[in-house]
Design a protein around this motif. Structure first.
Motif, PDB file in Angstrom:
ATOM      1  N   GLU A 526       0.706  -1.170  -0.222  1.00 58.43           N
ATOM      2  CA  GLU A 526       0.047  -0.155   0.048  1.00 58.43           C
ATOM      3  C   GLU A 526       0.898   1.445   0.086  1.00 58.43           C
ATOM      4  N   ALA A 527       0.556   2.178  -0.638  1.00 54.38           N
ATOM      5  CA  ALA A 527       1.007   3.500  -0.815  1.00 54.38           C
ATOM      6  C   ALA A 527       0.341   4.641  -0.858  1.00 54.38           C
ATOM      7  N   ASN A 528       0.664   5.639  -0.015  1.00 48.03           N
ATOM      8  CA  ASN A 528      -0.037   6.887  -0.128  1.00 48.03           C
ATOM      9  C   ASN A 528       0.959   8.141   0.282  1.00 48.03           C
ATOM     10  N   LYS A 529       0.557   9.288   0.532  1.00 48.10           N
ATOM     11  CA  LYS A 529       1.494  10.353   0.908  1.00 48.10           C
ATOM     12  C   LYS A 529       2.374  10.277   1.953  1.00 48.10           C
ATOM     13  N   ASP A 530       1.975   9.535   3.027  1.00 50.49           N
ATOM     14  CA  ASP A 530       2.476   9.656   4.330  1.00 50.49           C
ATOM     15  C   ASP A 530       3.333   8.496   4.723  1.00 50.49           C
ATOM     16  N   TYR A 531       2.984   7.213   3.895  1.00 48.93           N
ATOM     17  CA  TYR A 531       3.703   6.306   4.184  1.00 48.93           C
ATOM     18  C   TYR A 531       3.671   5.236   3.102  1.00 48.93           C
ATOM     19  N   THR A 578       7.786   5.711   6.796  1.00 48.30           N
ATOM     20  CA  THR A 578       7.193   6.857   6.827  1.00 48.30           C
ATOM     21  C   THR A 578       8.435   7.810   6.548  1.00 48.30           C
ATOM     22  N   GLY A 579       8.197   9.098   6.547  1.00 51.43           N
ATOM     23  CA  GLY A 579       9.300  10.107   6.375  1.00 51.43           C
ATOM     24  C   GLY A 579       9.732  10.372   4.771  1.00 51.43           C
ATOM     25  N   LEU A 580       8.769   9.903   3.981  1.00 51.74           N
ATOM     26  CA  LEU A 580       8.871   9.951   2.517  1.00 51.74           C
ATOM     27  C   LEU A 580       8.515  11.562   2.088  1.00 51.74           C
ATOM     28  N   ILE A 581       8.956  11.626   0.995  1.00 54.09           N
ATOM     29  CA  ILE A 581       8.568  13.050   0.026  1.00 54.09           C
ATOM     30  C   ILE A 581       7.623  12.614  -0.780  1.00 54.09           C
ATOM     31  N   GLU A 582       6.644  13.484  -0.735  1.00 57.07           N
ATOM     32  CA  GLU A 582       5.175  13.323  -1.509  1.00 57.07           C
ATOM     33  C   GLU A 582       5.542  13.347  -3.123  1.00 57.07           C
ATOM     34  N   GLY A 583       5.462  12.494  -3.780  1.00 51.60           N
ATOM     35  CA  GLY A 583       5.826  12.497  -5.208  1.00 51.60           C
ATOM     36  C   GLY A 583       6.744  11.766  -5.562  1.00 51.60           C
ATOM     37  N   ARG A 584       7.743  11.597  -4.801  1.00 60.48           N
ATOM     38  CA  ARG A 584       8.933  10.933  -5.370  1.00 60.48           C
ATOM     39  C   ARG A 584       8.806   9.518  -5.208  1.00 60.48           C
ATOM     40  N   SER A 585       9.619   8.685  -5.953  1.00 58.26           N
ATOM     41  CA  SER A 585       9.689   7.357  -6.049  1.00 58.26           C
ATOM     42  C   SER A 585      10.891   6.630  -5.191  1.00 58.26           C
ATOM     43  N   TYR A 586      10.581   5.578  -4.715  1.00 54.96           N
ATOM     44  CA  TYR A 586      11.418   4.844  -3.642  1.00 54.96           C
ATOM     45  C   TYR A 586      11.607   3.376  -4.028  1.00 54.96           C
ATOM     46  N   THR A 694       2.048  15.647  16.534  1.00 54.95           N
ATOM     47  CA  THR A 694       1.939  17.226  16.941  1.00 54.95           C
ATOM     48  C   THR A 694       2.934  18.078  16.188  1.00 54.95           C
ATOM     49  N   GLU A 695       3.990  17.531  15.458  1.00 53.19           N
ATOM     50  CA  GLU A 695       4.696  18.314  14.665  1.00 53.19           C
ATOM     51  C   GLU A 695       4.364  18.559  13.403  1.00 53.19           C
ATOM     52  N   LEU A 696       3.885  17.541  12.587  1.00 50.01           N
ATOM     53  CA  LEU A 696       3.568  17.409  11.353  1.00 50.01           C
ATOM     54  C   LEU A 696       2.036  16.791  11.058  1.00 50.01           C
ATOM     55  N   PRO A 697       1.206  17.706  10.745  1.00 48.76           N
ATOM     56  CA  PRO A 697      -0.185  17.152  10.262  1.00 48.76           C
ATOM     57  C   PRO A 697      -0.138  16.082   9.276  1.00 48.76           C
ATOM     58  N   VAL A 698      -1.166  15.343   9.203  1.00 50.78           N
ATOM     59  CA  VAL A 698      -1.508  14.118   8.222  1.00 50.78           C
ATOM     60  C   VAL A 698      -1.938  14.578   6.814  1.00 50.78           C
ATOM     61  N   LYS A 699      -1.606  14.420   5.753  1.00 53.53           N
ATOM     62  CA  LYS A 699      -2.289  14.890   4.513  1.00 53.53           C
ATOM     63  C   LYS A 699      -3.087  13.817   4.052  1.00 53.53           C
ATOM     64  N   SER A 700      -3.141  12.593   4.106  1.00 51.41           N
ATOM     65  CA  SER A 700      -4.064  11.843   3.570  1.00 51.41           C
ATOM     66  C   SER A 700      -4.653  10.951   4.848  1.00 51.41           C
ATOM     67  N   PRO A 701      -5.771  10.506   4.344  1.00 51.43           N
ATOM     68  CA  PRO A 701      -6.878   9.678   5.250  1.00 51.43           C
ATOM     69  C   PRO A 701      -6.384   8.271   5.885  1.00 51.43           C
ATOM     70  N   ARG A 702      -5.102   8.180   5.980  1.00 52.43           N
ATOM     71  CA  ARG A 702      -4.627   7.059   6.576  1.00 52.43           C
ATOM     72  C   ARG A 702      -3.411   7.365   7.415  1.00 52.43           C
TER      73      ARG A 702
END
Length: 1472
Positions: A526-531, A578-586, A694-702
């Motif tokens: 599974e892949a999304n913006k946050d993990y 986690t700790g990925l940059i949105e839009g980049r491939s890994y 607390t430091e970084l809000p979540v962008k996607s609903p997961r």
């Protein structure tokens, strides 16, 4: 074109996808923009304005209407200039869809959005807030598509629009004079005239000029002005100046205009590509080409739609050959437009029947799609001339021959690949030759490779090749993922054949012995913006200790920088990264770890982008056609935002001991702006909610949560947030217990092995019950009794049956199985029953060489040879058939025996006298009756009246060596009139003539065997045997051989062995056995199968014959033959002498002694403990030791500690302290099975006292070292500066440890505090002399204790030190110099410093100088000198200064003669 502040900290969003040329273009534009500020001054966005600008515009218009006509005229001139500059700004802004803020001028770049009326919650991180200007609130933008006049959709209209703008600009530039306003001090551009404009705000206006003579009233209705600043009114009323524009200024403006236009065009081309649809991704077919069936002379068109960035390059192939449109003009038409690619084939004919492929390629990879085109022909229209014209390719789906349609193709595989074994990292090739009949030129088969039933495609790991005859599959770098059943399928028209074989991939040798093997099959679940959730399969090999967990590494595509994702190993075979940059491939890899270390990493995964699935689908589905519209993003008036509602459908989708994954749906009430999420947790039963992110809000609903306490129960809820605030929380989840929800599967059951081939066994089992998400099974094998297990597969297999290959023929194996899923590996199943590796049985092959051994009036005795292949089981009997042959015509076959005969000879009764018969024989085993032999020659049934015996039969050669062999035979069936009394053996070389037979024995031998000696190595021989009775010598037997006299590689002999119990045995080993081979022991070549004095045991390729009680009755020649081999055998002779040797050796083994490597010894350990120890050569697990002190046994307790290391043979006993009552004799008594031994040490008198004293000293030393102590005691060292350094090395110190120096019991004050660097403490004594003699002491102390060290620097010790100091001072002396003074000439040298102990002696020309008032020596400070007053020529010569340090003299020399003397004397005269 600077980035907004909210993108500066995330430059990867833009700059990481720009190439170098584009970034250069942008920088060039920014530079040009600053230079051309005069053209854009006074203007904001031409096409759109804020609501605030509209209000200011109305106010400015009202004030402008009240102004005088002169002011209006000046205003008009200024507006003309402003209009021209605004058009330049508009030309850039409207071409790229930029917002107003994109076109702000240098003077207004610091003007930001007004602050809202009420404070709003900021969603920015701390780092982003630091980058914000003060009093700035993040503007909320809403995008809408807005069609603006002047923005056109076609290139032609754009050109026209640009031409109109140039014409307008040139018209204004051609005026004799233009107005320039005074600019603000913030502007960096200077003009020739004074400028009256004081405002720092630019005016965005839109003017429609119809005439240069427009009146003030027409200006108020035809033009529209927007005043941003309230200062504009006063600015317009200021004094304006006119100036004449020179030709140079006009030319410069035109050049700048052309440069700006070129920059804008380049930037426009860049921005056309800069959109989120063009994030780098590999080609993907949105629409694949479809197969077609058409009639001849019709047209067919293949379509496909492809997405990808960079835009893929598409190539069309016909039967794997690129289509060249220029080779056949008009035949093919290839078009590509807006991501839609077409191949049109005009006027199709039969040759166009083929497989077509569209190949899309970009920097991210290549992808192909296939379609078939079948061209039908009306019946009877086959054009043979076209066929013979030399067609390059033929269709795959038709079987066409030069004679029409083939009825059937026969496909055969030759030189096939077999079961293969490889190792990780190696290369491997699988291949076979394909033979197709009938063979049709230019008609190529379709070759497809499969792994475990899944088609294989060429990749960087595997490549396929078809040479026209041979198909090859090559692995460039083997991995365990490559293990499996490989199948090659060859299709020819409607017919196909396939062949399969298994490929095993063993683990690579570990860098760290005992480290686990690499995991396999790393995939993205599974892949999304946050993990991104990564899964893998656990390895079969754990290195000998359980796997503690796994480390996951990630690497951004396009780089080589691997980083570890988890700090602690995870056991569950899934993990959210986690700790990925949105839009980049890994890409990802996994490493296993156990207590020994970390194993090799797995094969890297396929690249995956950190995007939401919906975003991925949108990017893939959007067409790649160029964007022709414009989206204008405007800044909205700050308004009251809508606080988002709570999320819905919150649930825990996955929970392990390492992490929990939550999923929810966005709220219905959310407003027009984007939202982010905050996740909260609390322990079950409490209401103490804590925010997780607390430091970084979540962008996607997961979201994936870590660092939860295993075994605890939690509830979770989620809040939404935007600029308006944080919404209400969602409903809490049900109570979730942190732990693995997926259970480890249960062990499989009922392991059943069965025979397959001579190197493989089929293992079946009952699958694990209630197993969830089962990955597969691992099978392990072990040679029975060895206890060493080896994996049979390194890639989990599904199902309940597996064939284990690579086993040793004849060995007995046991098997076990365990299941695996993401939670881990199950327990091992119970071990299977042992099974010997043999080929599955089959019927035997036909017997051969049928001969007539004896003939009577109504019966005949036949003999034959055993089949070459017995089918894996013993032959249980033979069946004989016969038939009559009358006048050459054979009759019907009849059965000679109903019950099988066990011998290779049979008497057939009830035959007719003088009738000719033919015979055939069939062999039988457990698998059934084999095929009958070839028909024998014709034999006539008649009475044999000869008196001599018949021929011996069943000749066999064994124990073949380079100079000898053993020949065996069976007695003749027909013995003649009297019994056989002996045998004669003849031999000749295989190539010799019949007259060169020679006998090996002059006298007949009674044995049915003979050891033939004296053979020539490498020569081939044949043998025959003749029987003799009282009537004479009979007919010779059939020939045995030819046999080459040679000792074959790997030949082994029978070896005698006497074990530890004195049992005597003969042992033999054979490495060339077949699955059907067996060992047969004989004494004097008579089977010993039923002998009560012997016991035979065979296992695998080894056999042992044991003597129960060796004695005189056992004398003889013992031999071991291996059946179903080429005469492999060996023998061993036991005569009387060998019998005596073996009996003596047996007695020694029955009553053995334990060999001792080291006798009993005593040593003192660090704490003052006493260690008694000895070492035996080896000890078994049953070895025992009795400890004796003064003839009494002592046992383990508080005083004595005993230990035995049976692996090393070391036996130890420890005592904490030696007391007076411990004086005496110590003995260790060993017993290991039957073997015994002992060793003694005596500790009495001085020996005991010395040992006791040493033990006490070591104990005190250990106590001393528990606190701060000296590792090295005080010592001295003379430095290069001739100073004395006292130093010592300390250990076990801490911050509170103090060090104090003393001299002669007086404390020495030290200026600097000791830092104990490197554990060295020093005391530096400069210019050391007699006053520094004394006793030095240093003390270490803290709360744990203290230690001291003393150094005596008196008497001889001081003299030794002073000698070294003097030596250093002497070595520091400089070369002698000459100096002239008013009194005479001075010779001098400098030293570091001078001490009285350093003796100075001067000599002149080799003689010691006598000092006087004229010649004298002395020391002044560091200078040692020799003064010569009133020098005379007699003072010329060589002077030597000798410095004596007490042991050695050190000399310095100077030559005071010649020119040196003359110059010194002249200078003396001058000074005098």
């Amino acid at each position: 074109m600077s980035l907004p502040f909210y993108q500066r900290s995330h430059q990867h969003y833009d700059f990481s996808y720009r190439n170098k040329d584009l970034r250069t273009t942008v920088s060039h534009y920014q530079h040009e923009k600053k230079r051309s500020a005069i053209y854009t001054q006074g203007s904001t966005a031409y096409s759109s304005r804020s609501s605030a600008a509209h209000r200011q515009e109305a106010e400015a218009f009202r004030q402008a209407s009240a102004a005088s006509f002169q002011q209006q005229a000046s205003q008009y001139a200024l507006s003309s200039d402003v209009s021209r500059k605004a058009a330049s700004a508009y030309d850039y802004g409207s071409s790229h869809g930029l917002t107003d803020s994109s076109l702000l001028l240098d003077d207004y770049s610091s003007k930001l959005s007004p602050k809202p009326k009420r404070a709003k919650h900021s969603l920015l991180s701390g780092e982003e807030k630091e980058n914000l200007p003060s009093d700035y609130m993040v503007p909320i933008f809403s995008g809408r598509q807005k069609h603006v006049s002047g923005i056109t959709d076609t290139e032609e209209e754009r050109i026209k629009e640009a031409a109109a703008y140039i014409a307008q600009r040139n018209l204004l530039a051609s005026e004799e004079g233009i107005t320039t306003s005074k600019q603000s001090t913030a502007s960096k551009q200077s003009t020739a005239s004074k400028q009256s404009m004081a405002s720092k705000q630019s005016t965005a206006s839109k003017q429609s000029m119809t005439s240069k003579q427009s009146t003030a009233s027409r200006q108020s209705t035809a033009s529209k002005q927007s005043v941003v600043s309230k200062q504009a009114t006063s600015t317009l009323q200021q004094e304006e100046t006119f100036e004449k524009k020179s030709r140079k200024v006009a030319i410069r403006e035109k050049a700048e205009c052309l440069s700006l236009r070129k920059t804008l065009e380049e930037t426009e081309a860049y921005h056309a590509k800069l959109n989120e649809d063009h994030l780098l991704h590999a080609p993907e077919f949105i629409i694949k080409p479809r197969s077609h069936t058409v009639w001849e002379k019709e047209n067919v068109k293949l379509h496909c739609s492809i997405a990808g960035w960079p835009e893929p390059r598409v190539t069309w192939y016909k039967n794997q050959v690129p289509i060249n449109v220029h080779a056949n003009p008009g035949k093919y038409i290839i078009e590509s437009r807006y991501g839609m690619h077409t191949l049109e084939i005009n006027a199709c004919d039969f040759e166009d029947t083929a497989q077509y492929r569209a190949s899309a390629m970009n920097v991210k990879g290549e992808l192909s799609a296939y379609a078939s085109v079948v061209v039908k022909r009306y019946k009877g229209e086959f054009d043979e001339t076209r066929f013979h014209a030399g067609v390059s390719t033929m269709p795959l789906s038709f079987a066409v021959t030069p004679y029409g349609y083939a009825s059937k193709f026969e496909i055969h595989f030759d030189d096939k690949f077999d079961v293969s074994f490889g190792r990780e990292g190696e290369t491997m090739s699988l291949g076979c030759r394909v033979v197709i009949t009938p063979e049709i030129k230019h008609f190529q088969p379709e070759i497809q490779w499969y792994r475990n039933g899944v088609p294989l495609s060429p990749s960087k790991w595997v490549q396929t090749l078809w040479s026209g005859e041979r198909a090859t599959l090559t692995f460039s770098h083997l991995n365990k993922e490559d293990e499996g059943l490989y199948t090659i399928r060859v299709r020819m028209g409607e017919y196909y054949e396939q062949y399969s074989a298994y490929v095993f991939v063993r683990d690579a040798d570990a860098e760290i012995e005992g480290a686990p093997a690499a995991p396999l099959d790393v995939k993205c679940l599974e892949a999304n913006k946050d993990y991104i959730i990564i899964s893998w399969k656990q390895p079969a090999v754990d290195g000998g200790s359980p796997i503690l967990g796994y480390f996951i590494d990630k690497c951004e595509v396009g780089t080589d920088n691997w980083s570890q994702c988890n700090d602690t190993p995870v056991k569950f075979a899934r993990f959210p990264v986690t700790g990925l940059i949105e839009g980049r491939s890994y890409i990802f890899r996994v490493r296993a770890v156990n207590k020994t270390g970390i194993g090799f990493p797995s094969r890297v995964s396929e690249p995956v982008a950190a995007l939401d699935p919906a975003e991925k689908a949108r990017l893939k589905s959007r067409p790649s056609a160029p964007w022709t519209g414009q989206i204008i993003v405007t800044e909205e008036e700050p308004s009251e935002g809508i606080v988002p509602g709570p999320p819905t459908d919150l649930s825990v989708t996955e929970a392990t001991r390492s992490y929990v994954v939550l999923s929810w749906k966005p709220p219905r009430q959310r407003g027009h702006e984007g939202i982010m999420y905050f996740v909260e947790k609390c322990e079950a039963g409490t209401e103490n909610w804590q925010r997780v992110n607390t430091e970084l809000p979540v962008k996607s609903p997961r979201f994936a949560l870590f660092d939860l306490a295993e075994g605890k129960s939690y509830c979770f809820r989620v809040r939404c947030s935007n600029s308006a605030g944080v919404g209400e929380p969602s409903d809490a989840t049900e109570v979730t217990v942190v732990g693995d929800k997926l259970d480890i599967p249960k062990a499989p059951g009922k392991i059943i092995p069965s025979r397959n081939t001579d190197t493989s066994v089929v293992v079946s089992w009952e699958e694990s019950t209630d197993a969830k998400e089962l990955v597969g099974y691992y099978i392990e094998a072990s040679i029975a009794g060895s206890g060493k297990w080896e994996p049979c597969n390194n890639n989990p297999v599904k199902g309940s049956r597996f064939t284990c290959h690579g086993l040793v023929t004849g060995q007995s194996y046991i098997f076990r199985v365990r299941a695996v899923n993401a939670a881990g590996l199950s327990e091992y199943s119970q071990d299977s029953e042992a099974i010997e590796v043999k080929a599955a049985i089959a019927p035997p092959s036909p017997p051969h060489d049928i001969t007539c051994l004896e003939s009577f009036r109504d019966s005949m005795v036949l003999g034959w040879k055993q089949p070459d292949k017995i089918g894996g089981a013993e032959i249980t009997g033979y069946y004989v058939n016969y038939r009559e042959v009358i006048d050459g015509v054979p009759g019907k076959w009849r059965e000679a025996n109903v019950k099988a005969v066990s011998e290779e000879a049979y008497k057939i009764s009830n035959l007719k006298e003088n009738v000719v018969y033919q015979f055939q024989v069939a062999a039988m085993n457990m698998a059934g009756l084999g095929a009958p032999s070839a028909v024998s020659e014709c034999f006539k049934c008649e009475e044999w009246t000869i008196a001599v015996p018949g021929p011996p039969h069943s000749l066999k050669c064994s124990e073949v060596r380079k100079d000898s062999l053993v020949l065996q035979w069976k007695p003749p069936v027909h013995s003649g009139r009297t019994p056989v009394t002996g045998y004669f053996v003849d031999l000749k070389e295989a190539k010799a003539k019949e007259d060169q037979w020679r006998g090996l024995n002059e006298a007949a031998i009674k044995n049915v065997y003979l050891k033939v000696r004296g053979l020539k190595e490498g020569v081939s021989y044949v043998f025959r045997v003749r029987a003799i009775n009282q009537a004479g010598v009979g007919k010779p037997s059939d020939l045995a051989g030819p046999v080459v006299a040679e000792t074959r590689p790997g030949t082994k002999e029978v070896v005698v062995n006497v074990d530890d119990d004195g049992v005597i045995s003969l042992n033999f080993e054979c490495d060339q056995m077949t699955p059907k081979s067996e060992f047969t022991w004989s004494k004097d070549y008579v089977s010993t199968e039923d002998s009560p004095r012997l016991e035979v045991e065979s296992k695998g390729n080894k056999t042992k014959m044991t003597f129960k009680d060796l004695g005189m009755d056992d004398l003889g020649l013992y031999s071991c033959d291996v059946t179903d081999t080429d005469g492999i055998a060996s023998s061993y002779l036991i005569d009387e002498e060998e019998l005596k040797r073996l009996l003596a050796l047996s007695h020694e083994h029955k009553f053995p002694t334990v060999p001792v490597k080291s006798e009993l010894a005593v040593e003192i350990l660090e704490k003052g403990q006493v260690r008694f120890w000895m070492q035996a050569e080896k000890l078994s697990g049953n070895a025992k030791v009795n400890y004796i002190f003064n003839e009494k046994e002592i046992f383990e307790g508080p005083k004595y500690k005993m230990h035995i290391d049976r692996n090393t043979g070391i036996i130890e006993m420890f005592m904490e302290k030696l007391q007076d009552e411990d004086e005496g004799t110590y003995t260790f008594q060993l017993q290991d099975g039957k073997a015994t031994n002992h060793s003694t040490v005596v500790l009495i008198g001085d020996v005991f006292k010395k040992l006791q004293k040493e033990a006490e000293f070591q104990r005190q030393e250990w106590i001393r070292k528990q606190g701060p102590h000296f590792a090295e005691y005080l010592s001295w060292e003379v430095t290069g500066e001739c100073n004395v350094l006292l130093k010592c090395k300390v250990a076990n110190i801490k911050k509170e440890t103090h060090i104090v120096w003393y001299k002669d019991e007086r404390e020495i004050s030290v200026d600097e505090k000791h830092d104990f660097k490197d554990g060295i403490c020093t005391l530096l004594i400069t210019e050391f002399s007699k006053k520094d003699a004394g006793i030095y002491e240093v003390i270490l102390k803290d709360d744990r204790g203290k230690d001291k060290s003393r150094l005596k620097l008196v008497d001889e010790a001081f003299k030794e030190l002073m000698t070294e100091v003097c030596k250093k001072i002497a070595l520091s002396a400089t070369d002698l110099k000459i100096q002239s003074t008013a009194e005479g000439i001075r010779l001098y040298s400098f030293v570091t410093y001078y001490v009285e102990d350093l003796k100075v002696n001067w000599s002149h020309n080799g003689a010691a100088i006598r000092y006087s008032d004229r010649v004298k020596t002395g020391v002044t400070g560091e200078q040692i000198w020799l003064q010569i007053n009133e020098p005379t020529p007699n003072d010329k010569g060589k002077y030597v200064m000798e410095l004596f340090d007490g042991k050695t003299g050190h000399q310095k020399t100077v030559d005071l003669s010649g020119q040196a003397y003359e110059e010194a004397y002249a200078e003396f005269q001058r000074l005098k």
